[in-house]
Design a protein around this motif. Structure first.
Motif, PDB file in Angstrom:
ATOM      1  N   UNK A  97      21.739 -45.389 -31.111  1.00  0.00           N
ATOM      2  CA  UNK A  97      22.696 -45.771 -30.160  1.00  0.00           C
ATOM      3  C   UNK A  97      24.130 -45.200 -30.695  1.00  0.00           C
ATOM      4  N   UNK A  98      24.441 -44.979 -32.082  1.00  0.00           N
ATOM      5  CA  UNK A  98      25.616 -44.427 -32.687  1.00  0.00           C
ATOM      6  C   UNK A  98      25.779 -43.047 -32.127  1.00  0.00           C
ATOM      7  N   UNK A  99      24.675 -42.268 -32.520  1.00  0.00           N
ATOM      8  CA  UNK A  99      24.624 -40.883 -32.041  1.00  0.00           C
ATOM      9  C   UNK A  99      24.986 -40.651 -30.705  1.00  0.00           C
ATOM     10  N   UNK A 190      25.447 -28.467 -35.061  1.00  0.00           N
ATOM     11  CA  UNK A 190      24.273 -28.864 -34.578  1.00  0.00           C
ATOM     12  C   UNK A 190      23.824 -30.086 -35.385  1.00  0.00           C
ATOM     13  N   UNK A 191      23.268 -31.137 -34.921  1.00  0.00           N
ATOM     14  CA  UNK A 191      22.760 -32.230 -35.309  1.00  0.00           C
ATOM     15  C   UNK A 191      21.460 -32.556 -34.673  1.00  0.00           C
ATOM     16  N   UNK A 192      20.532 -33.216 -35.566  1.00  0.00           N
ATOM     17  CA  UNK A 192      19.047 -33.637 -34.999  1.00  0.00           C
ATOM     18  C   UNK A 192      19.240 -35.100 -35.396  1.00  0.00           C
ATOM     19  N   UNK A 193      18.479 -35.845 -34.498  1.00  0.00           N
ATOM     20  CA  UNK A 193      18.205 -37.235 -34.660  1.00  0.00           C
ATOM     21  C   UNK A 193      17.005 -37.609 -35.500  1.00  0.00           C
ATOM     22  N   UNK A 194      16.721 -38.813 -36.123  1.00  0.00           N
ATOM     23  CA  UNK A 194      15.475 -38.904 -36.575  1.00  0.00           C
ATOM     24  C   UNK A 194      14.202 -38.450 -35.879  1.00  0.00           C
ATOM     25  N   UNK A 195      13.320 -38.209 -36.577  1.00  0.00           N
ATOM     26  CA  UNK A 195      12.163 -37.550 -35.820  1.00  0.00           C
ATOM     27  C   UNK A 195      11.279 -38.785 -35.438  1.00  0.00           C
ATOM     28  N   UNK A 196      10.594 -38.687 -34.002  1.00  0.00           N
ATOM     29  CA  UNK A 196       9.496 -39.752 -33.884  1.00  0.00           C
ATOM     30  C   UNK A 196       8.373 -38.853 -33.443  1.00  0.00           C
ATOM     31  N   UNK A 197       7.336 -39.322 -34.213  1.00  0.00           N
ATOM     32  CA  UNK A 197       6.110 -38.600 -34.493  1.00  0.00           C
ATOM     33  C   UNK A 197       5.282 -38.575 -32.914  1.00  0.00           C
ATOM     34  N   UNK A 198       5.708 -39.715 -32.111  1.00  0.00           N
ATOM     35  CA  UNK A 198       4.952 -39.767 -30.818  1.00  0.00           C
ATOM     36  C   UNK A 198       5.577 -38.536 -29.788  1.00  0.00           C
ATOM     37  N   UNK A 199       6.657 -37.929 -30.254  1.00  0.00           N
ATOM     38  CA  UNK A 199       7.147 -36.807 -29.616  1.00  0.00           C
ATOM     39  C   UNK A 199       6.666 -35.496 -30.016  1.00  0.00           C
ATOM     40  N   UNK A 200       5.654 -35.358 -30.842  1.00  0.00           N
ATOM     41  CA  UNK A 200       4.877 -34.009 -31.282  1.00  0.00           C
ATOM     42  C   UNK A 200       4.093 -33.485 -30.096  1.00  0.00           C
ATOM     43  N   UNK A 201       3.844 -34.150 -28.983  1.00  0.00           N
ATOM     44  CA  UNK A 201       3.202 -33.737 -27.853  1.00  0.00           C
ATOM     45  C   UNK A 201       4.063 -33.404 -26.791  1.00  0.00           C
ATOM     46  N   UNK A 202       5.510 -33.600 -27.131  1.00  0.00           N
ATOM     47  CA  UNK A 202       6.333 -33.578 -25.844  1.00  0.00           C
ATOM     48  C   UNK A 202       7.088 -32.073 -26.406  1.00  0.00           C
ATOM     49  N   UNK A 203       7.451 -31.187 -25.164  1.00  0.00           N
ATOM     50  CA  UNK A 203       8.124 -29.978 -25.376  1.00  0.00           C
ATOM     51  C   UNK A 203       9.624 -30.128 -26.184  1.00  0.00           C
TER      52      UNK A 203
END
Length: 276
Positions: A97-99, A190-203
């Protein structure tokens, strides 16, 4: 005639290139930065023509204070370049939410408040030019760029409407839409949020991996800065300034695709009107 340019984000990237070129041409620059030490050399080399203020564009009262100080220091503001910003990339669900709030507050709200702060001075002084940094992401939309693109689409709409509002005051507005450039974007903007493994199948995961690996960008920051400077002398001012093949081509493709889809919905669009 020597002009005064107000440029946010002069410590790196396009802002830095703009400041360097303008000062070498004999123009005056009122710059803002979060790291004043990054432009200590410009302060030393151009003590009369360059002045820098510390500014985080999420601080609206400070924006107004800096704009007023810059106007008082140089006597007028001829060109305003709203350049400060960064990119938050990754799946929408991954961002905290903060990001989300900080991305919007920086790229969209910060830009809006800067332009609102300069308008009284430009009107009182009889006109001026505004350059608002957007990007190819102001027209295109893809996985992994939801929040960044939301801010760019938002500032495009705001700035296009603003251009019509302020035209009677001799204030012209240009939306700058660069593609990728060899700046410090990947290193500092450039900033990247924490990774969610569920999105490994997402583009969206493909985009994250590409950004983490580093992407070769075709744009030359110095040439982009030069094109921005030259646009200020164009009359009438261009409303939009796409810069780079990786801006021009995707924008044209996106607009053509949207127009094709829109035309396919014509019958449905007109069907909702009353026959009375």
């Amino acid at each position: 005639m020597t002009r005064t340019w107000l440029i946010t984000g002069v410590s790196s990237g396009f802002g830095r290139k703009l400041a360097e070129q303008l000062l070498s041409r004999g123009e005056c620059v009122a710059g803002t930065a979060r790291r004043l030490e990054a432009v200590a050399d410009l302060t030393a080399d151009y003590p009369d023509a360059f002045n820098v203020w510390h500014l985080d564009v999420t601080d609206t009262p400070r924006i107004r204070e800096v704009v007023d100080d810059a106007h008082e220091r140089f006597g007028r503001l001829d060109v305003v370049v709203s350049n400060a910003g960064y990119g938050l990339f990754g799946a929408a669900e991954e961002a905290t939410d903060e990001q989300v709030r900080h991305q919007i507050d920086t790229n969209l709200v910060g830009s809006i408040q800067l332009l609102r702060a300069v308008l009284p001075h430009l009107r009182a002084d009889g006109g001026g030019r505004i350059l608002q940094l957007s990007s190819v992401g102001g027209h295109t939309a893809g996985p992994g760029g939801t929040l960044y693109q939301a801010t760019k689409w938002g500032i495009e709409g705001f700035t296009e409407a603003l251009a019509a509002e302020v035209a009677p005051f001799n204030i012209s507005v240009t939306i700058v839409e660069p593609g990728g450039a060899r700046t410090s974007f990947a290193g500092g903007s450039l900033r990247l949020p924490p990774k969610l493994d569920a999105y490994d199948i997402s583009p969206a995961s493909d985009v994250r991996q590409a950004l983490e690996a580093g992407v070769d960008a075709p744009g030359d920051p110095a040439r982009i800065a030069t094109a921005m400077i030259n646009s200020v002398d164009q009359v009438p001012a261009p409303l939009r300034l796409p810069l780079g093949s990786d801006s021009w081509t995707p924008i044209v493709s996106a607009l053509e695709s949207r127009l094709e889809d829109l035309r396919a919905r014509k019958d449905v669009a007109l069907s909702v009107e009353s026959a009375d």
